[in-house]
Design a protein around this motif. Sequence first.
Motif, PDB file in Angstrom:
ATOM      1  N   TYR A  61       1.037  -1.151   0.008  1.00  0.00           N
ATOM      2  CA  TYR A  61       0.446  -0.172  -0.363  1.00  0.00           C
ATOM      3  C   TYR A  61       1.110   0.887  -0.375  1.00  0.00           C
ATOM      4  O   TYR A  61       1.647   0.965   0.221  1.00  0.00           O
ATOM      5  CB  TYR A  61      -0.807  -0.194   1.443  1.00  0.00           C
ATOM      6  N   VAL A  62       0.285   2.327  -0.601  1.00  0.00           N
ATOM      7  CA  VAL A  62       1.036   3.790  -0.535  1.00  0.00           C
ATOM      8  C   VAL A  62      -0.083   4.379   0.025  1.00  0.00           C
ATOM      9  O   VAL A  62      -1.195   4.918  -0.829  1.00  0.00           O
ATOM     10  CB  VAL A  62       1.301   4.155  -1.988  1.00  0.00           C
ATOM     11  N   VAL A  63       0.274   5.275   0.877  1.00  0.00           N
ATOM     12  CA  VAL A  63      -0.194   6.207   1.585  1.00  0.00           C
ATOM     13  C   VAL A  63      -0.149   7.663   0.856  1.00  0.00           C
ATOM     14  O   VAL A  63       0.748   8.009   1.034  1.00  0.00           O
ATOM     15  CB  VAL A  63      -0.605   6.532   2.953  1.00  0.00           C
ATOM     16  N   GLY A  64      -1.780   8.684   0.497  1.00  0.00           N
ATOM     17  CA  GLY A  64      -1.288   9.536  -0.108  1.00  0.00           C
ATOM     18  C   GLY A  64      -0.527  10.541   0.166  1.00  0.00           C
ATOM     19  O   GLY A  64      -1.120  10.514   1.938  1.00  0.00           O
ATOM     20  N   LYS A  65      -0.378  11.490  -0.448  1.00  0.00           N
ATOM     21  CA  LYS A  65       0.505  12.721   0.451  1.00  0.00           C
ATOM     22  C   LYS A  65      -0.684  13.936   1.425  1.00  0.00           C
ATOM     23  O   LYS A  65      -0.001  14.182   2.236  1.00  0.00           O
ATOM     24  CB  LYS A  65       1.127  13.840  -0.208  1.00  0.00           C
ATOM     25  N   ASP A  66      -1.941  13.427   1.181  1.00  0.00           N
ATOM     26  CA  ASP A  66      -2.926  14.424   1.476  1.00  0.00           C
ATOM     27  C   ASP A  66      -3.260  13.315   3.184  1.00  0.00           C
ATOM     28  O   ASP A  66      -3.517  13.579   4.036  1.00  0.00           O
ATOM     29  CB  ASP A  66      -4.125  14.426   1.103  1.00  0.00           C
ATOM     30  N   ARG A  67      -2.550  12.007   3.306  1.00  0.00           N
ATOM     31  CA  ARG A  67      -3.261  11.451   4.699  1.00  0.00           C
ATOM     32  C   ARG A  67      -4.426  10.798   4.827  1.00  0.00           C
ATOM     33  O   ARG A  67      -4.767   9.707   5.466  1.00  0.00           O
ATOM     34  CB  ARG A  67      -1.914  11.847   5.888  1.00  0.00           C
ATOM     35  N   GLU A  68      -5.018  10.864   3.496  1.00  0.00           N
ATOM     36  CA  GLU A  68      -6.598  10.605   3.559  1.00  0.00           C
ATOM     37  C   GLU A  68      -7.186   9.161   2.932  1.00  0.00           C
ATOM     38  O   GLU A  68      -8.071   9.290   2.925  1.00  0.00           O
ATOM     39  CB  GLU A  68      -7.387  12.016   3.289  1.00  0.00           C
ATOM     40  N   THR A  69      -5.811   9.428   1.929  1.00  0.00           N
ATOM     41  CA  THR A  69      -6.256   8.063   1.055  1.00  0.00           C
ATOM     42  C   THR A  69      -4.705   7.204   1.151  1.00  0.00           C
ATOM     43  O   THR A  69      -4.012   7.100   1.291  1.00  0.00           O
ATOM     44  CB  THR A  69      -6.342   8.584  -0.513  1.00  0.00           C
ATOM     45  N   VAL A  70      -5.554   5.517   1.027  1.00  0.00           N
ATOM     46  CA  VAL A  70      -3.956   4.399   1.532  1.00  0.00           C
ATOM     47  C   VAL A  70      -4.711   3.706  -0.386  1.00  0.00           C
ATOM     48  O   VAL A  70      -5.988   3.632  -0.417  1.00  0.00           O
ATOM     49  CB  VAL A  70      -4.909   3.306   2.301  1.00  0.00           C
ATOM     50  N   THR A  71      -3.894   3.589  -0.859  1.00  0.00           N
ATOM     51  CA  THR A  71      -3.603   2.681  -2.330  1.00  0.00           C
ATOM     52  C   THR A  71      -3.082   1.879  -1.900  1.00  0.00           C
ATOM     53  O   THR A  71      -1.811   1.125  -2.020  1.00  0.00           O
ATOM     54  CB  THR A  71      -3.024   3.397  -2.711  1.00  0.00           C
ATOM     55  N   PHE A  72      -3.884   0.272  -2.022  1.00  0.00           N
ATOM     56  CA  PHE A  72      -3.738  -1.229  -2.809  1.00  0.00           C
ATOM     57  C   PHE A  72      -3.460  -1.634  -3.216  1.00  0.00           C
ATOM     58  O   PHE A  72      -3.656  -0.875  -4.365  1.00  0.00           O
ATOM     59  CB  PHE A  72      -4.581  -2.085  -1.168  1.00  0.00           C
ATOM     60  N   SER A  73      -2.337  -2.352  -3.836  1.00  0.00           N
ATOM     61  CA  SER A  73      -1.844  -2.455  -5.266  1.00  0.00           C
ATOM     62  C   SER A  73      -1.281  -4.305  -5.029  1.00  0.00           C
ATOM     63  O   SER A  73      -0.575  -4.206  -4.296  1.00  0.00           O
ATOM     64  CB  SER A  73      -0.617  -1.728  -5.519  1.00  0.00           C
ATOM     65  N   ASN A  74      -1.599  -4.985  -6.146  1.00  0.00           N
ATOM     66  CA  ASN A  74      -0.841  -6.155  -6.823  1.00  0.00           C
ATOM     67  C   ASN A  74      -0.252  -6.025  -7.871  1.00  0.00           C
ATOM     68  O   ASN A  74      -0.768  -5.957  -8.983  1.00  0.00           O
ATOM     69  CB  ASN A  74      -2.146  -6.891  -6.487  1.00  0.00           C
ATOM     70  N   GLU A  75       0.862  -6.293  -7.533  1.00  0.00           N
ATOM     71  CA  GLU A  75       2.599  -6.189  -8.565  1.00  0.00           C
ATOM     72  C   GLU A  75       3.266  -7.628  -8.767  1.00  0.00           C
ATOM     73  O   GLU A  75       2.890  -8.693  -7.693  1.00  0.00           O
ATOM     74  CB  GLU A  75       3.343  -5.250  -8.451  1.00  0.00           C
ATOM     75  N   THR A  76       3.035  -7.576 -10.348  1.00  0.00           N
ATOM     76  CA  THR A  76       3.461  -9.150 -10.599  1.00  0.00           C
ATOM     77  C   THR A  76       5.118  -8.877 -11.665  1.00  0.00           C
ATOM     78  O   THR A  76       4.333  -7.962 -12.653  1.00  0.00           O
ATOM     79  CB  THR A  76       2.662  -9.439 -11.187  1.00  0.00           C
ATOM     80  N   VAL A  77       5.820  -9.223 -10.996  1.00  0.00           N
ATOM     81  CA  VAL A  77       6.871  -9.518 -12.400  1.00  0.00           C
ATOM     82  C   VAL A  77       7.106 -10.926 -12.437  1.00  0.00           C
ATOM     83  O   VAL A  77       7.590 -11.706 -11.300  1.00  0.00           O
ATOM     84  CB  VAL A  77       8.591  -8.609 -11.663  1.00  0.00           C
ATOM     85  N   MET A  78       7.357 -11.210 -13.696  1.00  0.00           N
ATOM     86  CA  MET A  78       7.718 -12.348 -14.182  1.00  0.00           C
ATOM     87  C   MET A  78       9.207 -12.243 -14.679  1.00  0.00           C
ATOM     88  O   MET A  78       8.748 -10.940 -16.210  1.00  0.00           O
ATOM     89  CB  MET A  78       6.645 -13.324 -14.794  1.00  0.00           C
ATOM     90  N   TRP A  79       9.928 -13.167 -15.225  1.00  0.00           N
ATOM     91  CA  TRP A  79      11.331 -13.390 -16.566  1.00  0.00           C
ATOM     92  C   TRP A  79      11.792 -14.401 -16.436  1.00  0.00           C
ATOM     93  O   TRP A  79      11.940 -15.208 -15.791  1.00  0.00           O
ATOM     94  CB  TRP A  79      12.817 -11.796 -15.934  1.00  0.00           C
ATOM     95  N   CYS A  80      12.642 -14.376 -17.211  1.00  0.00           N
ATOM     96  CA  CYS A  80      13.586 -15.165 -17.641  1.00  0.00           C
ATOM     97  C   CYS A  80      14.266 -14.953 -18.795  1.00  0.00           C
ATOM     98  O   CYS A  80      14.421 -14.439 -19.532  1.00  0.00           O
ATOM     99  CB  CYS A  80      12.814 -16.926 -18.514  1.00  0.00           C
ATOM    100  N   ARG A  81      15.121 -15.844 -19.478  1.00  0.00           N
ATOM    101  CA  ARG A  81      16.426 -15.641 -20.029  1.00  0.00           C
ATOM    102  C   ARG A  81      15.959 -15.554 -21.272  1.00  0.00           C
ATOM    103  O   ARG A  81      14.998 -16.116 -21.421  1.00  0.00           O
ATOM    104  CB  ARG A  81      17.782 -15.813 -19.801  1.00  0.00           C
ATOM    105  N   ARG A  82      16.007 -14.712 -22.320  1.00  0.00           N
ATOM    106  CA  ARG A  82      15.550 -14.788 -23.324  1.00  0.00           C
ATOM    107  C   ARG A  82      15.813 -15.857 -24.721  1.00  0.00           C
ATOM    108  O   ARG A  82      15.174 -16.464 -24.922  1.00  0.00           O
ATOM    109  CB  ARG A  82      16.420 -13.676 -23.958  1.00  0.00           C
ATOM    110  N   ASP A  83      17.441 -17.185 -23.902  1.00  0.00           N
ATOM    111  CA  ASP A  83      17.431 -17.971 -24.532  1.00  0.00           C
ATOM    112  C   ASP A  83      16.776 -19.430 -23.974  1.00  0.00           C
ATOM    113  O   ASP A  83      17.037 -20.457 -24.694  1.00  0.00           O
ATOM    114  CB  ASP A  83      18.252 -18.120 -25.642  1.00  0.00           C
ATOM    115  N   GLU A  84      15.978 -18.827 -23.000  1.00  0.00           N
ATOM    116  CA  GLU A  84      15.211 -19.855 -22.152  1.00  0.00           C
ATOM    117  C   GLU A  84      13.762 -19.653 -22.526  1.00  0.00           C
ATOM    118  O   GLU A  84      13.220 -20.548 -21.519  1.00  0.00           O
ATOM    119  CB  GLU A  84      15.238 -20.349 -20.876  1.00  0.00           C
ATOM    120  N   GLY A  85      12.865 -19.294 -23.192  1.00  0.00           N
ATOM    121  CA  GLY A  85      11.682 -19.572 -23.757  1.00  0.00           C
ATOM    122  C   GLY A  85      11.393 -18.100 -23.497  1.00  0.00           C
ATOM    123  O   GLY A  85      11.592 -16.951 -23.035  1.00  0.00           O
TER     124      GLY A  85
END
Length: 230
Positions: A160-184
Amino acid sequence: MIVLLASLLTSVLATLYFTHRSLRLTLHAHHERTLPPSTSTRITSLPADLTHSPEKYSIFYDQASRPVPRRLLPDIPLPELLTALLRRNMTAFSHFPQAWLLRLNCPTERGSFCSSYIQKLEFGQGECVCGVYRVAAREDDRVELEMSRGNVAGRLVIGYVVGKDRETVTFSNETVMWCRRDEGKLPLENRVVRFFHEMTAWWLMDSGVCYLMDMDGSEGEEKLAFGKNG
């Protein structure tokens, strides 16, 4: 019979399509084929080679987030709310078809799929959930879960990130996926796989925020309106 099955399939596909579209309109969601500039410093558990030499890798990144006014959340410290969100969402995920496939192909850590186990997790460094997700980093405002299957590695980051005004909370879900370019190729490069990944991630984020708002048992008009309209 064939006509009935075709009609049923059409109905299911239409429902999935409109649910996917509705979630996209409710959430802030996007995906990229590279690492956003801030990712390498914000997600601390990413391998150094991935961030220093991204050209060596096939990369997929996506994020779904939902802001909520702090006043609509329980009067509980935000790190504790994050733990509650993780417990709820990973318990829900453990009943999804994707989790059943993981369970069938996971000879160890099968107990990590059990609801009773997940509900006791603090999501501390090294803890495992749903077989393939292990906590690589834990901060007050985020949990970084590492995962790997064959040549493919990744991170699932919930925070989560709290807004600068401290009145808003933003929840997030992030996905990072990787493989070497020569491996599929990466699974999420497939449109069908990505569609169901988005359905799962977006629904968990949307319903998870609604779960947090309802933790205090209140169903005020403002909360109901936010839950319906985003």
